[in-house]
Design a protein around this motif. Structure first.
Motif, PDB file in Angstrom:
ATOM      1  N   UNK A  85      85.968  43.987  72.434  1.00 29.48           N
ATOM      2  CA  UNK A  85      86.868  42.846  72.604  1.00 29.48           C
ATOM      3  C   UNK A  85      86.485  41.988  73.824  1.00 29.48           C
ATOM      4  N   UNK A  86      85.574  42.515  74.667  1.00 26.24           N
ATOM      5  CA  UNK A  86      85.060  41.678  75.760  1.00 26.24           C
ATOM      6  C   UNK A  86      85.398  42.120  77.164  1.00 26.24           C
ATOM      7  N   UNK A  87      85.857  43.360  77.365  1.00 25.02           N
ATOM      8  CA  UNK A  87      86.110  43.837  78.737  1.00 25.02           C
ATOM      9  C   UNK A  87      84.804  44.339  79.327  1.00 25.02           C
ATOM     10  N   UNK A  88      84.619  44.104  80.628  1.00 22.89           N
ATOM     11  CA  UNK A  88      83.386  44.604  81.233  1.00 22.89           C
ATOM     12  C   UNK A  88      83.610  45.101  82.654  1.00 22.89           C
ATOM     13  N   UNK A  89      82.640  45.865  83.139  1.00 18.78           N
ATOM     14  CA  UNK A  89      82.721  46.424  84.495  1.00 18.78           C
ATOM     15  C   UNK A  89      82.860  45.279  85.491  1.00 18.78           C
ATOM     16  N   UNK A  90      83.803  45.425  86.410  1.00 14.88           N
ATOM     17  CA  UNK A  90      84.043  44.392  87.414  1.00 14.88           C
ATOM     18  C   UNK A  90      85.263  43.543  87.098  1.00 14.88           C
ATOM     19  N   UNK A  91      85.688  43.504  85.823  1.00 14.46           N
ATOM     20  CA  UNK A  91      86.897  42.739  85.475  1.00 14.46           C
ATOM     21  C   UNK A  91      88.122  43.429  86.071  1.00 14.46           C
ATOM     22  N   UNK A  92      89.106  42.611  86.471  1.00 11.72           N
ATOM     23  CA  UNK A  92      90.371  43.189  86.931  1.00 11.72           C
ATOM     24  C   UNK A  92      91.408  42.993  85.843  1.00 11.72           C
ATOM     25  N   UNK A  93      92.163  44.036  85.554  1.00 11.30           N
ATOM     26  CA  UNK A  93      93.239  43.903  84.568  1.00 11.30           C
ATOM     27  C   UNK A  93      94.511  43.494  85.320  1.00 11.30           C
ATOM     28  N   UNK A  94      94.969  42.265  85.093  1.00 11.48           N
ATOM     29  CA  UNK A  94      96.118  41.742  85.855  1.00 11.48           C
ATOM     30  C   UNK A  94      97.446  42.065  85.175  1.00 11.48           C
ATOM     31  N   UNK A 100      87.102  35.199  89.701  1.00 11.36           N
ATOM     32  CA  UNK A 100      88.177  34.233  89.969  1.00 11.36           C
ATOM     33  C   UNK A 100      88.540  33.356  88.773  1.00 11.36           C
ATOM     34  N   UNK A 101      88.131  33.772  87.582  1.00  6.53           N
ATOM     35  CA  UNK A 101      88.560  33.065  86.370  1.00  6.53           C
ATOM     36  C   UNK A 101      89.461  34.013  85.577  1.00  6.53           C
ATOM     37  N   UNK A 102      90.679  33.558  85.294  1.00  8.31           N
ATOM     38  CA  UNK A 102      91.590  34.395  84.514  1.00  8.31           C
ATOM     39  C   UNK A 102      91.436  34.067  83.039  1.00  8.31           C
ATOM     40  N   UNK A 103      91.521  35.124  82.213  1.00  7.93           N
ATOM     41  CA  UNK A 103      91.433  34.885  80.768  1.00  7.93           C
ATOM     42  C   UNK A 103      92.227  35.952  80.024  1.00  7.93           C
ATOM     43  N   UNK A 104      92.535  35.650  78.762  1.00  7.63           N
ATOM     44  CA  UNK A 104      93.373  36.575  77.982  1.00  7.63           C
ATOM     45  C   UNK A 104      92.603  37.111  76.791  1.00  7.63           C
ATOM     46  N   UNK A 105      92.879  38.382  76.472  1.00 10.91           N
ATOM     47  CA  UNK A 105      92.333  38.928  75.230  1.00 10.91           C
ATOM     48  C   UNK A 105      93.421  39.747  74.535  1.00 10.91           C
ATOM     49  N   UNK A 106      93.306  39.829  73.230  1.00 16.32           N
ATOM     50  CA  UNK A 106      94.302  40.558  72.427  1.00 16.32           C
ATOM     51  C   UNK A 106      93.613  41.655  71.637  1.00 16.32           C
ATOM     52  N   UNK A 107      94.314  42.743  71.499  1.00 21.01           N
ATOM     53  CA  UNK A 107      93.742  43.805  70.670  1.00 21.01           C
ATOM     54  C   UNK A 107      94.833  44.728  70.150  1.00 21.01           C
ATOM     55  N   UNK A 108      94.491  45.451  69.121  1.00 16.64           N
ATOM     56  CA  UNK A 108      95.368  46.496  68.579  1.00 16.64           C
ATOM     57  C   UNK A 108      94.560  47.788  68.627  1.00 16.64           C
ATOM     58  N   UNK A 109      95.121  48.820  69.219  1.00 12.62           N
ATOM     59  CA  UNK A 109      94.368  50.076  69.335  1.00 12.62           C
ATOM     60  C   UNK A 109      94.044  50.628  67.947  1.00 12.62           C
ATOM     61  N   UNK A 110      92.885  51.270  67.842  1.00 13.81           N
ATOM     62  CA  UNK A 110      92.467  51.770  66.535  1.00 13.81           C
ATOM     63  C   UNK A 110      92.644  53.286  66.387  1.00 13.81           C
ATOM     64  N   UNK A 111      93.228  53.931  67.410  1.00 11.78           N
ATOM     65  CA  UNK A 111      93.504  55.374  67.330  1.00 11.78           C
ATOM     66  C   UNK A 111      92.293  56.243  67.617  1.00 11.78           C
TER      67      UNK A 111
END
Ligand SMILES: [Zn+2]
Length: 573
Positions: free
Chosen positions: A492-501, A532-543
């Motif tokens: 979904x696009x998360x990577x090392x160094x990203x902060x989850x706000x 320093x760029x905020x962005x949104x992503x959506x996901x549904x867990x797949x179990x």
């Protein structure tokens, strides 16, 4: 003889004064070198960045031209036939860990390898060290005392392997094992339970001396820096170790005290494994440049394995406590996808590049954790194939007796031959697949556990986001430090160094586990920050389960063979 003198005048400035007097031995040009790295940390340290006011003088106090020829080497040209030259400089001592040099009003703490210069052509010449400190200072050091605040070393190697702490407030206790004297020193805010410390140290010391049947020194010093903040670091030396541990107020609490015991047992084991048993390519050390070796998994892996095993054999750790530590090592192995890119031998070689930081994701593995698991596997293979007659104990003692005591370095082939001698089987495939190759070895680890009546239990990671999202978070923040390959988080696009706000509008404040579990069945909307760029992503867990939690337990019913093997491995039979 080279004479060194270390003193200070304004401790709060953190500058120490150093003077060295070298015999010129008829030379007209002398190279004066400062080490570029320190044994124990196989990467460049570039200590010369801390040097200022570097000056040279001859017999007649005339200043000589000192010209830098590399980042840490000065070429000094003599004008007349001076017998000696005097070098003086200041060293900025403002770093406090187990391998550094530090000065303030409370202590002068020196790792000579950081700050003492030498003449490479005379590295084997004897040295005298004068530690010029106030009268009320005590000095904790592993070197031989030859006068008031004067110490002697056979050569530069011994000198730089002898760190010291000079302080008016240092505490210490001693104990004796097999006629050898052991000193435990503590500097800093420390309220140790001394009787317990001495007793616990003595027990693992006894076990280690029993294993090797020989100790290469008359005295040994544990120099412990107790720090007011959370810290954990140790560095091995010939007749001493420096350990930095904290915080002070938790020193007697089980978790920090266990760490102190773990690192102390590990560092003592290094007296044999790396200070004596040395890869041929590091025998002797060359302080001017990288000393590449593929054998870091022997030096650090076997030491990590035995450091804890000695605490099990000395009854400091219960079996359950020990198995928790072993499970941590296999967890580190399983959670590090660098195992698909680099072998443990390649990772040993590359410590010079980035061995002590996480580095690029999934590039390398740990010579400590992977080296430890492979040492356990090799140990059990020997036990199994020799019908419990031999073990890794004989192999490591063999490296000590056949190489270290004969003043020789060892090669990988020497290590392999010893494994084969005691196991009675061929280890070619072991080295090809697991040491130099990237073949998975968790199933072999499980077989080895079984031999001792132990089982590996695999469950989803205890942190919800590790198990079902596929990310790891820094302990004190929201920053992603690892992403499981092909997990939903990575896709979904998360990577090392990203902060989850935030998650579904809720700020994440050390509670990602709880909010992830709370919204597990719903659409999850994350806000992340990247540069320093905020962005949104959506996901549904797949179990699907990504990161797993590993524990090791004793099987319910051990057969007689497993029972006997376990007792022997624990050193009880
Ligand atoms: Zn170590």
């Amino acid at each position: 003889m080279t004479q060194y003198s270390i003193s200070f005048s304004n401790p709060h400035t953190h500058f120490i004064q150093i003077e060295a007097i070298f015999e010129t031995q008829g030379e007209q040009i002398l190279n004066i070198q400062l080490p570029a790295w320190r044994p124990g940390r196989y990467e460049l340290g570039n200590f010369a960045k801390n040097v200022r006011n570097f000056k040279c003088f001859d017999d007649t106090h005339q200043e000589l031209l000192a010209e830098k020829v590399t980042k840490d080497c000065w070429k000094v040209s003599l004008i007349n036939n001076s017998q000696k030259i005097r070098v003086s400089y200041e060293y900025y001592a403002n770093e406090l860990n187990a391998g550094s040099t530090y000065l303030d009003e409370l202590q002068l703490y020196v790792n000579p390898v950081n700050c003492l210069v030498y003449v490479p052509s005379n590295i084997q010449g004897s040295c005298e060290l004068n530690i010029d400190v106030p009268d009320d200072f005590m000095i904790a050091i592993g070197l031989k005392k030859v006068g008031h605040r004067k110490y002697q070393a056979a050569n530069f190697h011994e000198l730089v392997d002898s760190p010291f702490i000079a302080s008016p407030s240092i505490q210490h206790r001693t104990y004796e094992v097999e006629g050898k004297q052991f000193f435990v020193w503590m500097q800093g805010e420390a309220k140790p339970n001394w009787n317990k410390v001495v007793d616990d140290f003595k027990q693992f010391t006894i076990k280690q001396l029993q294993l090797f049947k020989h100790f290469p020194a008359e005295e040994y010093h544990f120099l412990i820096q107790v720090l007011p903040f959370s810290f954990y670091h140790g560095v091995e030396h010939l007749t001493s170790t420096v350990i930095a541990i904290g915080p002070s107020y938790d020193l007697n609490d089980k978790s920090v005290y266990d760490e102190l015991m773990g690192v102390s047992s590990h560092e003592l084991f290094h007296v044999w494994n790396i200070k004596s048993i040395r890869p041929a390519e590091m025998f002797p050390y060359d302080y001017t440049k990288e000393n590449y070796s593929h054998l870091g998994y022997v030096a650090e892996g076997i030491t990590t394995y035995y450091g804890d095993l000695m605490l099990l054999r000395s009854n400091y750790f219960s079996l359950d406590e020990y198995l928790e530590l072993l499970a941590e090592q296999i967890t580190k192995h399983e959670h590090n996808f660098g195992r698909f890119n680099y072998s443990v031998a390649e990772s040993s070689f590359d410590t010079w590049l980035d061995g002590y930081v996480p580095g690029v994701p999934n590039r390398k593995i740990s010579i400590y954790a992977d080296g430890c698991v492979l040492a356990f596997i090799a140990d059990v293979l020997i036990r199994k194939h020799s019908k419990n007659q031999f073990s890794m104990d004989e192999v490591i003692r063999g490296l000590y007796v056949d190489y270290a005591l004969k003043n020789k370095g060892y090669t990988e082939k020497d290590y392999q031959l010893l494994l084969e001698k005691y196991a009675g089987i061929d280890f070619t495939d072991f080295f090809k697949n697991y040491i130099h190759g990237k073949t998975a070895y968790t199933s072999l680890f499980v077989e080895c556990l079984q031999y001792l009546g132990l089982i590996l239990i695999e469950k989803p990671s205890l942190q919800f986001y590790e198990a079902y999202l596929g990310v790891k978070i820094a302990p004190n923040g929201n920053e992603i430090v690892a992403v499981y390959p092909d997990s939903i988080a990575e896709k979904i696009g998360m990577s090392v160094g990203d902060e989850i706000l935030s998650l579904n509008g809720k700020s994440i404040v050390k509670n990602l586990h709880k909010w992830c579990a709370f919204y597990a069945d719903e659409l999850m909307q994350f806000t992340l920050r990247r540069k320093q760029r905020n962005f949104r992503i959506e996901l549904q867990l797949d179990g699907q389960v990504y990161y797993k939690n590993y524990t090791i337990k004793m099987a319910d019913n051990l057969d007689a063979k497993q029972h006997e093997s376990l007792l022997m491995w624990k050193g009880e039979a």
